[in-house]
Design a protein around this motif. Structure first.
Motif, mmCIF file in Angstrom:
data_model
loop_
_atom_site.group_PDB
_atom_site.id
_atom_site.type_symbol
_atom_site.label_atom_id
_atom_site.label_comp_id
_atom_site.label_asym_id
_atom_site.label_seq_id
_atom_site.Cartn_x
_atom_site.Cartn_y
_atom_site.Cartn_z
ATOM 1 N N ALA A 3 -8.175 -2.027 2.098
ATOM 2 C CA ALA A 3 -7.046 -2.903 1.793
ATOM 3 C C ALA A 3 -6.419 -2.535 0.451
ATOM 4 C CB ALA A 3 -7.512 -4.363 1.784
ATOM 5 N N VAL A 4 -7.236 -2.146 -0.520
ATOM 6 C CA VAL A 4 -6.724 -1.734 -1.823
ATOM 7 C C VAL A 4 -5.849 -0.490 -1.682
ATOM 8 C CG1 VAL A 4 -7.417 -0.692 -4.012
ATOM 9 C CG2 VAL A 4 -8.504 -2.795 -3.247
ATOM 10 N N VAL A 5 -6.312 0.474 -0.883
ATOM 11 C CA VAL A 5 -5.537 1.702 -0.694
ATOM 12 C C VAL A 5 -4.175 1.388 -0.089
ATOM 13 C CG1 VAL A 5 -5.390 3.849 0.629
ATOM 14 C CG2 VAL A 5 -7.504 3.250 -0.541
ATOM 15 N N PHE A 6 -4.172 0.580 0.966
ATOM 16 C CA PHE A 6 -2.904 0.274 1.612
ATOM 17 C C PHE A 6 -2.007 -0.551 0.708
ATOM 18 C CE2 PHE A 6 -0.167 -2.469 4.122
ATOM 19 C CZ PHE A 6 0.529 -1.524 4.848
ATOM 20 N N LEU A 41 3.780 -6.250 -4.358
ATOM 21 C CA LEU A 41 2.838 -7.330 -4.612
ATOM 22 C C LEU A 41 2.724 -8.264 -3.416
ATOM 23 C CD1 LEU A 41 3.737 -8.209 -8.312
ATOM 24 C CD2 LEU A 41 2.037 -6.617 -7.445
ATOM 25 N N ALA A 42 3.838 -8.542 -2.748
ATOM 26 C CA ALA A 42 3.807 -9.404 -1.573
ATOM 27 C C ALA A 42 2.941 -8.789 -0.477
ATOM 28 C CB ALA A 42 5.227 -9.640 -1.057
ATOM 29 N N MET A 43 3.064 -7.477 -0.285
ATOM 30 C CA MET A 43 2.241 -6.818 0.723
ATOM 31 C C MET A 43 0.773 -6.803 0.314
ATOM 32 S SD MET A 43 4.372 -6.303 3.063
ATOM 33 C CE MET A 43 5.311 -7.707 2.428
ATOM 34 N N ASP A 44 0.493 -6.789 -0.996
ATOM 35 C CA ASP A 44 -0.887 -6.902 -1.464
ATOM 36 C C ASP A 44 -1.540 -8.156 -0.887
ATOM 37 O OD1 ASP A 44 -0.756 -4.633 -2.926
ATOM 38 O OD2 ASP A 44 -1.034 -5.566 -4.880
ATOM 39 N N TYR A 45 -0.913 -9.303 -1.128
ATOM 40 C CA TYR A 45 -1.503 -10.568 -0.688
ATOM 41 C C TYR A 45 -1.534 -10.666 0.829
ATOM 42 C CZ TYR A 45 -0.725 -11.577 -5.579
ATOM 43 O OH TYR A 45 -0.730 -11.498 -6.940
ATOM 44 N N VAL A 85 -7.699 -14.376 -3.494
ATOM 45 C CA VAL A 85 -6.245 -14.214 -3.542
ATOM 46 C C VAL A 85 -5.639 -15.149 -4.585
ATOM 47 C CG1 VAL A 85 -4.108 -14.554 -2.242
ATOM 48 C CG2 VAL A 85 -6.027 -13.356 -1.187
ATOM 49 N N VAL A 86 -6.141 -16.386 -4.639
ATOM 50 C CA VAL A 86 -5.646 -17.328 -5.649
ATOM 51 C C VAL A 86 -5.938 -16.805 -7.051
ATOM 52 C CG1 VAL A 86 -6.026 -19.611 -6.659
ATOM 53 C CG2 VAL A 86 -5.715 -19.374 -4.191
#
Length: 743
Positions: A279-282, A606-610, A643-644
């Motif tokens: 998930a970090v990579v993506f 950042l939005a895609m991160d969450y 996430v929070v």
């Protein structure tokens, strides 16, 4: 991908000393390079190739050899005491003394006496002298600056108020160190509350600081080569620190979870790298693509900002995948909860699995009333987005600086004494190569522009040595960032075609005001296409990751809501002035031209991160047999707190930059902080679960032909599910012979 990262994590765990040594050597090497590198020079004069103001600027450089618009200059403003005139004998003597002393200073080319140059206001309260230098501002010596400051000090001692504009003594924005310290302190507090362990809180901070240190040293080392300035470094440090903490946070959190599931340290590190690491990579890839995509806008400054920030994000990803596992290998039990260390993995896992947490309670609250949550969330963000429709873009100058700076006070004094438009004159260059009588053509054009409504004065035209190009300035009645000034520029340009037919000569408008107007217009035109490309890109990337048609669509629409709401908040505060005093904004006006596009690119990432960190756990539960509603609850059980915490850290880091002196950094810090607030806490934590429960199984539907055509990136780590059962023996740093995970 999950299997590859699993192996990488175990290798970093096993070769932990080597990995730490390599990162230490890299930090030392770039640090030495930064220390030895020459000071960065100017970023160049070609701010935005292709716009008229830039073409005119380049034409002046070509037809008027020796003229350098980037040369050092100081505009010294003299203000007489209240009720007195600057032309009084004593005051005039003080002004003459300053001009004479300045003219004899080191590196000075000329110093223009205001009384001879008609540079005295009509009420004789204000005058200004212009001092030009033979070198650029970056090449001025301390002796030159000190000589000018000494002359100014003597004039002030004589009773005059003296302020200085120009680029000789201009104050530089702070490097942002205090903002970073504030952000790190708040992030440390949030991590400590989240993890309840000093080691678990400190590890993400340590690795993020190392990543930012390498990034900043690299920027300093390459600054003179690529023209990287202080603003570029501040933005890279802002993003590098925020995502560096977040990415390490996700890996450490998953490691703790796997240890609580009964896995030995090496296996837990591998599984954390294979699942959370995927998930970090993506997530990092989405940020990098969005930032690197800024280069297509065609603004060199924006390209440098984007690429430097993208490099900082890449480093944050590499640190999370290698250095974090290596440090976990050195202290495998230090980051665990006290309960896990005392009760043992099996007991801790049983206790955790049988207890609801804040994430599950919130998820069930949303699932009981999804329609209401959806309507309230969309309506609230929509209302916040309304001011974005009134977005005005520009490039604020000295008027946006604090009144504590001499540049701002000089700007205000000139506006009061000579009119608002005096600080933003238009420079007109007449290309008369095709005219039969170049001088007559220049006179005709000068007269027509002087008669333009809103122009208060026009200077005499001066010709180049070849006599085929004229240069003059026009002073508008309104300030540089007012809409009326923009209308004047458009009116003058609209008359160009008729004047060209009449005289055989053409002209172009440049100068700081015209450059800002053209840049703002070009960037405003580019905003919608760039936003469209970013949204389409998000659809494709999320389609590959989640193997669903509706989840990417929902994510893209949520991103649009959050970015528009954030732009609306920026307009309300920095353009309309709502609550501006609370943030230390002393002058409202147009939003920095670069800011909206840069904000869109960053917020997309950042939005895609969450989206990835939260929804990936929901999909993980769904593909392992849970019903859609229960999968949402399971996703919140494991990811909500992290996430929070990640969003709170982002907000803390970005909010720290709101206190910066640089207007653009302040605006971007506020915009990013508000965007993370809206996206993480409204879109991802409320709208996402509401939409997913309403869609049910349809949320995860994908046509079979598309499923076969798409590459499998395995963000959920399903490729690791065939491993044997986890061991529950004593915690050890040794790698077990047979271990596995049930994801």
């Amino acid at each position: 991908m999950a299997t590859l990262l699993y192996r990488l994590g175990r290798t970093a765990f096993r070769r932990r000393w080597l990995v730490v040594l390599l990162w230490a050597l890299l930090l030392g090497a770039v640090g030495l390079g930064a220390a030895k590198a020459p000071a960065a020079g100017g970023a160049g004069t070609s701010f935005m190739p292709g716009i008229e103001a830039q073409k005119a600027f380049d034409l002046i450089g070509e037809r008027f050899p020796g003229s350098d618009a980037d040369g050092a200059n100081a505009r010294i403003v003299f203000i007489a005491p209240d009720g007195e005139k600057i032309t009084a004998a004593g005051h005039r003597a003080a002004v003459d003394a300053l001009v004479s002393e300045a003219a004899g200073g080191p590196q000075v080319d000329s110093a223009v006496d205001p009384f001879r140059a008609n540079a005295v206001s009509k009420d004789a309260s204000t005058a200004y002298a212009t001092v030009t230098y033979k070198v650029k501002a970056d090449d001025l010596t301390d002796a030159s600056k000190n000589a000018l400051e000494d002359a100014i000090g003597k004039a002030r001692d004589a009773g005059l108020t003296v302020e200085v504009g120009g680029n000789v003594l201009s104050s530089q924005p702070a490097a942002g160190g205090s903002a970073e310290v504030i952000g790190i302190a708040l992030a440390a507090l949030i991590l400590l509350i989240t993890f309840g362990s000093l080691a678990a809180a400190g590890l993400p901070l340590l690795t993020a600081v190392i990543g930012v240190g390498i990034s900043m040293c690299a920027i300093l080392a390459l600054g003179s080569t690529f023209g990287l300035d202080m603003t570029t470094g501040t933005l890279a440090s802002m993003l590098g620190l925020a995502v560096g903490i977040d990415y390490a946070l996700f890996v450490v959190s998953r490691y703790r979870e796997e240890r609580a599931n009964g896995h030995q340290p090496a296996e837990a590190v591998g599984l954390a790298a294979g699942t959370a690491g995927s998930a970090v990579v993506f997530a990092g890839l989405t940020v990098v693509i969005a930032l690197a995509g800024l280069s297509v806008i065609g603004v060199p400054m924006l390209t440098k900002m984007g690429l430097c920030a993208a490099g900082a994000v890449i480093l944050a990803v590499l640190v999370a995948l290698t250095l974090v596992p290596a440090l976990l290998g050195m202290w495998p039990n230090a980051v665990l909860t006290r309960r896990t260390r005392k009760q043992g993995a099996a007991t801790a896992q049983h206790a955790a699995g049988g207890r609801d947490n804040g994430g599950t309670r919130w998820a069930r609250f949303v699932l009981r009333r999804p329609v209401l949550v959806l309507l309230v969330g969309v309506a609230g963000l929509g209302a916040l987005a309304l001011p974005a429709a009134q977005l005005e873009m520009g490039m604020p100058g000295a008027e946006a600086k604090p009144v504590s700076t001499t540049e701002r006070r000089a700007y205000d004094a000139l506006a009061g004494g000579f009119g608002a438009g005096f600080n933003g004159p238009l420079t007109i260059v007449v290309d008369a190569k095709g005219a039969d009588d170049p001088k007559a053509a220049a006179r005709t054009i000068t007269g027509e522009i002087e008669r333009t409504n809103g122009v208060v004065s026009v200077s005499p035209a001066r010709f180049n040595p070849d006599g085929d190009t004229a240069l003059f300035s026009a002073v508008p009645a309104t300030g540089p960032n007012e809409e009326a000034t923009k209308d004047i520029v458009h009116t003058i340009r609209a008359a160009r075609q008729g004047l060209e037919k009449q005289t055989g000569a053409t002209f172009e408008i440049t100068g700081t005001t015209a450059m800002n107007i053209d840049t703002a217009g070009a960037l405003q035109d580019a905003l919608l296409p760039y936003l469209t490309v970013v949204v389409l890109l998000s659809l494709v990337l999320l389609l590959v990751v989640f193997r669903s048609l509706l989840v990417p669509l929902k994510a893209a629409l949520g991103f649009l809501l959050s970015v528009l709401a954030s732009l609306g908040a920026v307009v309300a505060v920095f353009q309309w002035g709502w609550g501006a005093e609370l943030l230390g904004v002393e002058q409202t006006g147009p939003i920095m031209s670069l800011m909206p596009i840069f904000l869109v690119g960053i917020v997309f990432g950042l939005a895609m991160d969450y989206e990835v960190f939260l929804v990936a756990r929901m999909r993980e539960a769904y593909v392992h047999g849970e019903r859609p509603a229960q999968a949402v609850v399971s996703g919140f059980r494991y990811s909500a707190r992290v996430v929070v915490a990640a969003a709170a850290i982002m907000i803390a880091v970005f909010s720290g930059f709101v206190g910066a002196d640089e207007s653009m950094i302040k605006t971007i810090g506020f915009g990013l902080a508000s965007a993370v607030l809206f996206d993480a806490f409204v879109v991802r934590m409320a709208l996402v679960p509401a939409v997913l429960v309403l869609l049910g199984d349809k949320a995860w539907w994908l046509p079979r032909w598309l499923d076969r055509a798409l590459p499998r990136v395995d963000v959920e780590g399903t490729g690791l599910t065939d491993r044997a059962a986890p061991t529950t023996g004593p915690a050890s740093g040794d790698i077990p012979a047979q271990t596995s995970v049930r994801i």
